[in-house]
Motif scaffolding. Structure first.
Motif, mmCIF file in Angstrom:
data_model
loop_
_atom_site.group_PDB
_atom_site.id
_atom_site.type_symbol
_atom_site.label_atom_id
_atom_site.label_comp_id
_atom_site.label_asym_id
_atom_site.label_seq_id
_atom_site.Cartn_x
_atom_site.Cartn_y
_atom_site.Cartn_z
ATOM 1 N N ASP A 83 17.667 8.592 11.923
ATOM 2 C CA ASP A 83 16.850 9.187 11.117
ATOM 3 C C ASP A 83 15.675 7.749 10.833
ATOM 4 O OD1 ASP A 83 17.923 11.725 11.884
ATOM 5 O OD2 ASP A 83 18.793 11.823 9.866
ATOM 6 N N TRP A 84 14.294 8.590 10.664
ATOM 7 C CA TRP A 84 13.082 7.340 10.502
ATOM 8 C C TRP A 84 13.044 7.594 8.859
ATOM 9 C CZ3 TRP A 84 11.630 2.939 10.548
ATOM 10 C CH2 TRP A 84 10.264 2.499 10.272
ATOM 11 N N THR A 85 12.590 7.047 8.352
ATOM 12 C CA THR A 85 11.622 7.400 7.189
ATOM 13 C C THR A 85 10.661 6.034 6.665
ATOM 14 O OG1 THR A 85 13.551 6.390 5.354
ATOM 15 C CG2 THR A 85 13.884 8.205 5.808
ATOM 16 N N PRO A 86 9.573 6.117 6.497
ATOM 17 C CA PRO A 86 8.769 4.971 6.065
ATOM 18 C C PRO A 86 8.864 3.801 5.147
ATOM 19 C CG PRO A 86 6.900 7.244 5.931
ATOM 20 C CD PRO A 86 9.155 7.640 6.111
ATOM 21 N N GLY A 87 9.381 3.372 6.264
ATOM 22 C CA GLY A 87 9.888 1.336 5.538
ATOM 23 C C GLY A 87 10.653 1.578 5.667
ATOM 24 N N ILE A 124 -0.028 4.649 6.241
ATOM 25 C CA ILE A 124 -0.640 3.276 5.801
ATOM 26 C C ILE A 124 0.060 2.474 6.263
ATOM 27 C CG2 ILE A 124 -0.376 2.823 3.106
ATOM 28 C CD1 ILE A 124 -0.953 5.162 1.763
ATOM 29 N N GLY A 125 1.193 2.657 6.760
ATOM 30 C CA GLY A 125 2.474 1.224 7.494
ATOM 31 C C GLY A 125 0.900 0.651 8.466
ATOM 32 N N TYR A 157 1.529 -1.906 0.357
ATOM 33 C CA TYR A 157 -0.124 -0.183 0.569
ATOM 34 C C TYR A 157 0.550 1.237 -0.152
ATOM 35 C CZ TYR A 157 -4.819 -2.695 0.209
ATOM 36 O OH TYR A 157 -5.729 -2.819 0.196
ATOM 37 N N GLN A 158 1.934 1.528 0.715
ATOM 38 C CA GLN A 158 2.423 2.021 0.398
ATOM 39 C C GLN A 158 3.147 2.314 -0.946
ATOM 40 O OE1 GLN A 158 6.254 0.735 3.433
ATOM 41 N NE2 GLN A 158 4.425 2.559 5.030
#
Length: 231
Positions: A181-185, A77-78, A54-55
């Motif tokens: 740092d965090w990024t989606p996925g 979404i995640g 979905y991402q």
């Protein structure tokens, strides 16, 4: 005595729900709980294939309509995928899991049953961070992170044949590897935001392969195990 497991979504739903793994895992946990009435288990479940699918779809749609994909929207979404996966695991535990799936790990929680299921909270980090926050709340000094790798490596072994497995590493050295740092996925052994929090709390994290049921049981029993100890 409460143990905390952060279960990677890639273990629960690699492409579709892995019913064989879930059946074996839940049977092992039920047996472990039955051996000692004081034992409780907190499970935090990741997004797995539904999150990625979905991402990626969101990213493609954003490109086709000429807009950029927003980081927070991709995270949400995640998060929704983690909640679906956690609901499946909660239902499978039946009466052992009496609470609703926990979305906010900082909210007051009366742990009613023997198993507590949690999922994603809000953008900015992965479910690893939720696991650390729940461990802090419930007095657990160790978080077990189950994923599709048996150990943390010095580098990505799929790209670097010289990468070496690590049995034990300090938070200082581990955080140099994963960054801040965090990024989606984001694909890393343990979320950098969760790593910072666990480091501050003096917590230990064990990274181990999620499909090795006897090894997971050994970790729960504080026996020798295959994996990497951080902290």
């Amino acid at each position: 005595m409460t143990k905390v497991l952060s279960v990677g979504g890639s273990i629960v739903v690699p492409d579709k729900p892995d019913t064989t793994f879930l059946s074996e895992f839940i049977s092992m946990v039920k047996k472990w709980l039955a051996e000692d009435e004081s034992r409780k288990l907190i499970l935090v479940v990741g997004g797995g294939a539904p999150a990625r699918v979905y991402q990626n779809a969101y990213s493609e749609i954003s490109q086709k309509i000429g807009g950029g994909a927003a980081s927070d929207a991709a995270d949400w979404i995640g998060i929704m995928a983690t909640r679906l996966n956690a609901q499946l695991v909660k239902a499978s535990f039946g009466e052992l899991c009496q609470n609703d799936v926990v979305y906010d790990p900082t909210a007051p929680i009366e742990f009613k049953g023997r198993v507590l299921l949690a999922a994603g909270w809000h953008p900015g980090f992965s479910t690893d961070n939720d696991a650390v926050l729940l461990a802090e709340k419930h007095g657990a000094k160790t978080v077990v992170n189950l994923s599709n790798i048996e150990k943390v490596y010095t580098d990505d072994p799929r790209k670097n044949p010289d990468a070496k497995p690590i049995d034990k590493i300090s938070w200082k050295d581990f955080r140099k590897m994963v960054g801040d740092d965090w990024t989606p996925g984001k694909n890393c052994p343990f979320d950098p935001i969760a790593s910072k929090k666990a480091d501050e709390c003096g917590m230990t994290v064990i990274c181990a392969g999620g499909k090795n049921i006897p090894n997971i049981q050994a970790i729960l029993n504080d026996e020798d195990f295959i994996g990497t100890q951080i902290g």
